[in-house]
Design a protein around this motif. Sequence first.
Motif, PDB file in Angstrom:
ATOM      1  N   ALA A  27       0.875  -1.181   0.000  1.00 55.84           N
ATOM      2  CA  ALA A  27       0.000   0.000   0.000  1.00 55.84           C
ATOM      3  C   ALA A  27       0.900   1.215   0.000  1.00 55.84           C
ATOM      4  CB  ALA A  27      -0.900  -0.004   1.225  1.00 55.84           C
ATOM      5  N   GLY A  28       0.979   1.895  -1.146  1.00 52.13           N
ATOM      6  CA  GLY A  28       1.884   3.038  -1.227  1.00 52.13           C
ATOM      7  C   GLY A  28       3.311   2.587  -0.959  1.00 52.13           C
ATOM      8  N   ARG A  29       3.930   3.193   0.059  1.00 50.20           N
ATOM      9  CA  ARG A  29       5.311   2.819   0.353  1.00 50.20           C
ATOM     10  C   ARG A  29       5.393   1.600   1.290  1.00 50.20           C
ATOM     11  NH1 ARG A  29       4.306   7.169   3.714  1.00 50.20           N
ATOM     12  NH2 ARG A  29       4.470   6.577   5.906  1.00 50.20           N
ATOM     13  N   ILE A  30       4.236   1.138   1.774  1.00 51.68           N
ATOM     14  CA  ILE A  30       4.237  -0.040   2.661  1.00 51.68           C
ATOM     15  C   ILE A  30       4.376  -1.303   1.824  1.00 51.68           C
ATOM     16  CG2 ILE A  30       2.910  -1.376   4.357  1.00 51.68           C
ATOM     17  CD1 ILE A  30       1.394   1.205   5.020  1.00 51.68           C
ATOM     18  N   ALA A  31       5.345  -2.113   2.168  1.00 50.76           N
ATOM     19  CA  ALA A  31       5.500  -3.413   1.513  1.00 50.76           C
ATOM     20  C   ALA A  31       5.910  -4.400   2.600  1.00 50.76           C
ATOM     21  CB  ALA A  31       6.538  -3.338   0.409  1.00 50.76           C
ATOM     22  N   MET A  32       5.010  -5.312   2.930  1.00 46.53           N
ATOM     23  CA  MET A  32       5.292  -6.249   4.023  1.00 46.53           C
ATOM     24  C   MET A  32       4.936  -7.661   3.609  1.00 46.53           C
ATOM     25  SD  MET A  32       3.853  -4.356   7.418  1.00 46.53           S
ATOM     26  CE  MET A  32       4.359  -5.694   8.462  1.00 46.53           C
ATOM     27  N   THR A  33       5.681  -8.598   4.151  1.00 40.81           N
ATOM     28  CA  THR A  33       5.323 -10.009   3.979  1.00 40.81           C
ATOM     29  C   THR A  33       4.891 -10.518   5.348  1.00 40.81           C
ATOM     30  OG1 THR A  33       6.875 -10.281   2.176  1.00 40.81           O
ATOM     31  CG2 THR A  33       6.192 -12.281   3.324  1.00 40.81           C
ATOM     32  N   ILE A  34       3.686 -11.040   5.391  1.00 41.67           N
ATOM     33  CA  ILE A  34       3.140 -11.466   6.687  1.00 41.67           C
ATOM     34  C   ILE A  34       3.096 -12.991   6.738  1.00 41.67           C
ATOM     35  CG2 ILE A  34       1.070 -11.434   8.142  1.00 41.67           C
ATOM     36  CD1 ILE A  34       0.788  -8.495   7.226  1.00 41.67           C
ATOM     37  N   ASP A  35       3.670 -13.513   7.792  1.00 41.25           N
ATOM     38  CA  ASP A  35       3.725 -14.959   7.986  1.00 41.25           C
ATOM     39  C   ASP A  35       2.526 -15.361   8.841  1.00 41.25           C
ATOM     40  OD1 ASP A  35       4.311 -17.556   8.483  1.00 41.25           O
ATOM     41  OD2 ASP A  35       6.167 -17.201   9.579  1.00 41.25           O
ATOM     42  N   ALA A  36       1.577 -16.021   8.203  1.00 38.48           N
ATOM     43  CA  ALA A  36       0.356 -16.406   8.931  1.00 38.48           C
ATOM     44  C   ALA A  36       0.408 -17.856   9.409  1.00 38.48           C
ATOM     45  CB  ALA A  36      -0.861 -16.186   8.040  1.00 38.48           C
ATOM     46  N   SER A  37       1.603 -18.451   9.372  1.00 42.15           N
ATOM     47  CA  SER A  37       1.683 -19.872   9.739  1.00 42.15           C
ATOM     48  C   SER A  37       1.495 -20.086  11.242  1.00 42.15           C
ATOM     49  CB  SER A  37       3.005 -20.468   9.282  1.00 42.15           C
ATOM     50  OG  SER A  37       4.074 -19.759   9.861  1.00 42.15           O
ATOM     51  N   THR A  38       1.968 -19.128  12.046  1.00 39.70           N
ATOM     52  CA  THR A  38       1.725 -19.245  13.490  1.00 39.70           C
ATOM     53  C   THR A  38       1.003 -17.998  13.967  1.00 39.70           C
ATOM     54  OG1 THR A  38       3.778 -18.168  14.142  1.00 39.70           O
ATOM     55  CG2 THR A  38       3.886 -20.549  13.820  1.00 39.70           C
ATOM     56  N   GLN A  39       0.206 -18.185  14.986  1.00 41.92           N
ATOM     57  CA  GLN A  39      -0.595 -17.062  15.485  1.00 41.92           C
ATOM     58  C   GLN A  39       0.291 -15.947  16.039  1.00 41.92           C
ATOM     59  OE1 GLN A  39      -4.259 -18.124  17.481  1.00 41.92           O
ATOM     60  NE2 GLN A  39      -3.921 -16.500  18.952  1.00 41.92           N
ATOM     61  N   GLU A  40       1.390 -16.334  16.651  1.00 36.27           N
ATOM     62  CA  GLU A  40       2.283 -15.354  17.264  1.00 36.27           C
ATOM     63  C   GLU A  40       2.884 -14.416  16.216  1.00 36.27           C
ATOM     64  OE1 GLU A  40       5.353 -17.172  19.544  1.00 36.27           O
ATOM     65  OE2 GLU A  40       5.534 -15.450  20.875  1.00 36.27           O
ATOM     66  N   SER A  41       3.416 -15.021  15.141  1.00 39.07           N
ATOM     67  CA  SER A  41       4.038 -14.192  14.097  1.00 39.07           C
ATOM     68  C   SER A  41       2.981 -13.353  13.390  1.00 39.07           C
ATOM     69  CB  SER A  41       4.778 -15.075  13.097  1.00 39.07           C
ATOM     70  OG  SER A  41       3.873 -15.902  12.421  1.00 39.07           O
ATOM     71  N   TRP A  42       1.831 -13.966  13.167  1.00 38.83           N
ATOM     72  CA  TRP A  42       0.754 -13.238  12.488  1.00 38.83           C
ATOM     73  C   TRP A  42       0.330 -12.017  13.300  1.00 38.83           C
ATOM     74  CZ3 TRP A  42      -4.517 -14.205  14.468  1.00 38.83           C
ATOM     75  CH2 TRP A  42      -5.452 -13.382  13.887  1.00 38.83           C
ATOM     76  N   LEU A  43       0.112 -12.199  14.599  1.00 38.69           N
ATOM     77  CA  LEU A  43      -0.330 -11.078  15.436  1.00 38.69           C
ATOM     78  C   LEU A  43       0.721  -9.974  15.481  1.00 38.69           C
ATOM     79  CD1 LEU A  43      -1.995 -12.957  18.433  1.00 38.69           C
ATOM     80  CD2 LEU A  43      -3.135 -11.550  16.736  1.00 38.69           C
ATOM     81  N   GLN A  44       1.982 -10.389  15.580  1.00 36.28           N
ATOM     82  CA  GLN A  44       3.069  -9.414  15.670  1.00 36.28           C
ATOM     83  C   GLN A  44       3.171  -8.596  14.378  1.00 36.28           C
ATOM     84  OE1 GLN A  44       6.843 -11.278  16.255  1.00 36.28           O
ATOM     85  NE2 GLN A  44       7.798  -9.442  17.051  1.00 36.28           N
ATOM     86  N   GLN A  45       3.111  -9.292  13.237  1.00 40.16           N
ATOM     87  CA  GLN A  45       3.264  -8.581  11.960  1.00 40.16           C
ATOM     88  C   GLN A  45       2.022  -7.768  11.609  1.00 40.16           C
ATOM     89  OE1 GLN A  45       4.421 -12.039   9.807  1.00 40.16           O
ATOM     90  NE2 GLN A  45       6.587 -11.557   9.961  1.00 40.16           N
ATOM     91  N   MET A  46       0.858  -8.229  12.051  1.00 40.82           N
ATOM     92  CA  MET A  46      -0.353  -7.450  11.810  1.00 40.82           C
ATOM     93  C   MET A  46      -0.301  -6.146  12.610  1.00 40.82           C
ATOM     94  SD  MET A  46      -1.964  -8.972   9.516  1.00 40.82           S
ATOM     95  CE  MET A  46      -3.404  -7.981   9.396  1.00 40.82           C
ATOM     96  N   ASP A  47       0.310  -6.199  13.792  1.00 36.68           N
ATOM     97  CA  ASP A  47       0.500  -4.973  14.583  1.00 36.68           C
ATOM     98  C   ASP A  47       1.373  -3.980  13.820  1.00 36.68           C
ATOM     99  OD1 ASP A  47      -1.035  -5.631  16.704  1.00 36.68           O
ATOM    100  OD2 ASP A  47       0.593  -6.313  17.997  1.00 36.68           O
TER     101      ASP A  47
END
Lengths: 167, 159
Positions: A87-107
């Motif tokens: 989104a615009g200058r935001i470029a992220m790869t989100i790992d949804a394999s574990t809840q912990e990583s998903w929650l952290q990266q969604m933050d």
Amino acid sequence: MRIRGSKKVHYDAGPNMTPLVDVVMVILIFLMLAGSFGGVERYLTSNVPIKQSGVGQAAVDNTVPDTPLEIRVDRNRADPSKFDVRAGRIAMTIDASTQESWLQQMDQLTEALKQMHQELNAAGTSDDKIQVEIHPQKDVPYAHAIHVFEAVTDAQFKKISFAQSHE
Amino acid sequence: MRKHSMPESNVTHPNVTPLIDVVMCLIIFFMLVAKIGVTSGAEEMTLPKAILGQDIKDLGNTLTLNVRNINQPLPMVTALLPGHHDTTELKFEENRGGKIERPLLDLLKAARANNPEFKVIIRGEQDMPYRLLEPVLFVSAQANVKNVNFATETVQAKK
């Protein structure tokens, strides 16, 4: 004549509670087994279900069109459990394999979107003029699209819609 | 010296009054909280997880659509229709004697026309591709349903 037993004290004077307890216990067990209680299901609300892009509209008045903010959600080519958000200058790869990583990266995504929202407001664009469009790839799992939708909602954007999927 | 002895108890059975008090309280609690025989048409499926999900207070104005992947170009959509005890499949398009009908669109249009507060709840499997959700959103937009809610399973955010 004296009646025998007339002076005998009757100790068990109360009503017999045993049948009542039996029935009440049966009712209790039935309600505990048959009842379905408020589960963990909740809802994410959208007031604009979908926006068709590429469809021309006649200008009927002099209103300023909304500022679009396009968010692309793509399946990660290397790892299907991950998804890419741009989104615009935001470029992220989100790992949804574990809840912990998903929650952290969604933050992190939410924080980046909040910052973008503040910058748009600071540039003079009011909330009702910012139209966020989430563009998921065709085969992106529904859950990933919902995760992005949630992050955008958390970033306090008001007008959020899903757009047509892309290849 | 006179000995104090325990008075002789005449009651041979236990006192059940406190038990009944507690059990009656539990029964009243379960009767108030339990939803017996009430169904919204929600089918068992794995929902996407979310933190920010909210409750919908007014479920009377809602229609729950269960969207499933059946490995076809379009998903299978089921809903509990008024007067039915079980969910019914709502097709996007079907040919009835040469006449093309759109049961899902017609249902949503009719519900929306009679009720401006009408809401749709979409329950989709979390692994379903987004392209299968798209037609449901399109039909909702065509029927002028503005309020679309996505059912999610709540997870707790770490503090």
